[in-house]
Design an enzyme around this catalytic site. Structure first.
Site, short mmCIF file in Angstrom:
data_model
loop_
_atom_site.label_atom_id
_atom_site.label_comp_id
_atom_site.label_asym_id
_atom_site.label_seq_id
_atom_site.Cartn_x
_atom_site.Cartn_y
_atom_site.Cartn_z
N GLY A 34 42.76 15.66 137.75
CA GLY A 34 43.31 16.32 139.05
C GLY A 34 42.60 15.39 140.13
N HIS A 35 41.11 15.04 140.28
CA HIS A 35 40.68 14.39 141.23
C HIS A 35 41.35 12.97 141.37
CE1 HIS A 35 36.96 16.93 140.25
NE2 HIS A 35 37.22 17.14 141.46
N GLN A 59 27.90 26.13 149.81
CA GLN A 59 29.03 26.90 149.57
C GLN A 59 28.87 27.49 148.09
OE1 GLN A 59 31.35 22.99 149.00
NE2 GLN A 59 32.44 24.17 147.53
N LYS A 149 45.03 23.62 143.75
CA LYS A 149 44.31 24.75 142.79
C LYS A 149 43.47 25.43 143.58
CE LYS A 149 40.74 24.08 140.15
NZ LYS A 149 39.82 24.79 140.22
N SER A 185 39.93 21.68 135.93
CA SER A 185 38.70 22.05 136.82
C SER A 185 37.50 21.54 136.36
CB SER A 185 38.63 23.59 136.75
OG SER A 185 37.35 23.96 137.29
N ARG A 187 34.81 23.03 135.95
CA ARG A 187 34.07 24.05 135.28
C ARG A 187 34.76 24.22 133.84
NH1 ARG A 187 33.73 26.15 140.64
NH2 ARG A 187 31.58 26.59 141.26
O1 PAF Z 1 36.84 21.44 146.34
C1 PAF Z 1 35.78 21.00 146.08
O2 PAF Z 1 35.60 20.12 145.37
C2 PAF Z 1 34.77 21.20 147.26
O3 PAF Z 1 35.13 22.52 147.86
C3 PAF Z 1 34.69 20.11 148.70
C4 PAF Z 1 36.05 20.46 149.16
C5 PAF Z 1 34.35 18.74 148.08
C6 PAF Z 1 33.70 20.70 149.58
O4 PAF Z 1 32.42 20.47 148.76
#
Ligand code: PAF
Length: 284
Positions: A34-35, A59, A149, A185, A187
């Site tokens: 995905g990345h 976060q 996502k 993901s 995770r």
């Molecule tokens: O989607 C993510 O991986 C994170 O929320 C992000 C946008 C890199 C911010 O830390």
């Protein structure tokens, strides 16, 4: 590719390269396909791409989640090394670099920050806005790429850009899925094998929402999706909401459907100990 971990080195490399448009792909590492699709999208439009890898503590509302978040920097570098060009930059700051002082800024996103993820992860989007705004200020990208996502995150970031007056184009990339439909993901690698085996049910169940629309009203559709997933041992749905794609208003009945709006079914599931999110467009 160039790997830098300070703002000074980052900005020096950006200046040296002197190329535009600059594309930014913010990540928290533990990279997957995905990345990679975000990075490839950035590479196709931007002669200079910055990929940031930083697990942002502000976060995470759950300390254990932060502690257990997968960190695979060696594999990440290998993956990026295969696709990035000589001039592209990987930015890997540490906490001191990103937060030399505690970030006390508070952002407001109206309804976007009052529904779904916001209710289950208090403070999450404020932390996302803090780190993303810092990255925007450091990199000054022309285009920034995020995965669809994280549907609500994307809406929050679009709002952040408007509020702050950033001249940055936000691109949302389609969800990349495993063979059984599970949304990719970072995770996923934490899922127990017995849970992973059945995790494709999340996508299967949300895909079943659209065909129900002719016979059932919204609450019954949501209930049916939830029941399907929860019939599997170890799966508990936190929410499944059908919302519009801009304000994220949760519609409670088909009579609330408005022409010209798009609707998405958004879900969060506790799969064993791991929290997963996904979404799908529901043509209404
Ligand atoms: O989607 C993510 O991986 C994170 O929320 C992000 C946008 C890199 C911010 O830390």
């Amino acid at each position: 590719m160039k790997v830098v971990s300070t703002i000074r080195d980052l900005q020096e490399q950006l200046k040296k390269a002197g190329l535009s448009p600059v594309g930014l792909v913010p990540t928290m590492g533990a990279l997957h396909q995905g990345h990679l699709s975000l990075v490839k999208n950035a590479l196709s439009s931007c002669p200079l791409v910055v990929v940031s890898i930083y697990v942002n503590p502000t976060q995470f509302n759950d300390k254990n989640d932060l502690k257990n978040y997968p960190r695979t920097i060696g594999d990440d570098m290998k993956m990026l090394g295969e696709v990035l060009r000589e001039q592209d930059i990987v930015f890997t700051p540490d906490d001191k670099e990103m937060y030399p002082e505690p970030d006390t800024r508070v952002f407001h996103f109206g309804n976007l920050d009052r529904v779904m993820e916001a209710l289950h992860r208090p403070g999450h989007f404020n932390g996302v806005a803090q780190v993303v705004s810092k990255l925007f200020d450091m990199v000054r990208p022309d285009i920034a790429y995020f995965g669809q996502k994280d549907f609500q995150q994307l809406a929050v970031i679009r709002s952040l850009v408007k509020q702050m007056g950033y001249r940055i184009k936000i691109v949302g990339n389609p969800i990349i899925r495993e063979e059984d439909g599970l949304a990719m993901s970072s995770r996923n690698r934490l899922l127990e094998p017995r849970i992973r085996k059945n995790a494709g049910i999340i996508y299967k169940a949300i895909s079943g929402a659209a065909p129900m629309i002719s016979n059932l009203d919204i609450p019954e559709i949501e209930e049916s999706v939830i029941n399907t997933i929860e019939s599997y041992d170890g799966f508990r749905v936190e929410y499944f909401n059908i919302v519009d794609d801009t304000e994220l208003r949760h519609i409670k009945s088909k009579s609330e459907i408005r022409k010209g709006k798009k609707y998405f079914g958004c879900i969060a599931v506790k799969a064993g100990n791991i929290r997963l999110i996904d979404n799908i467009e529901i043509p209404l």
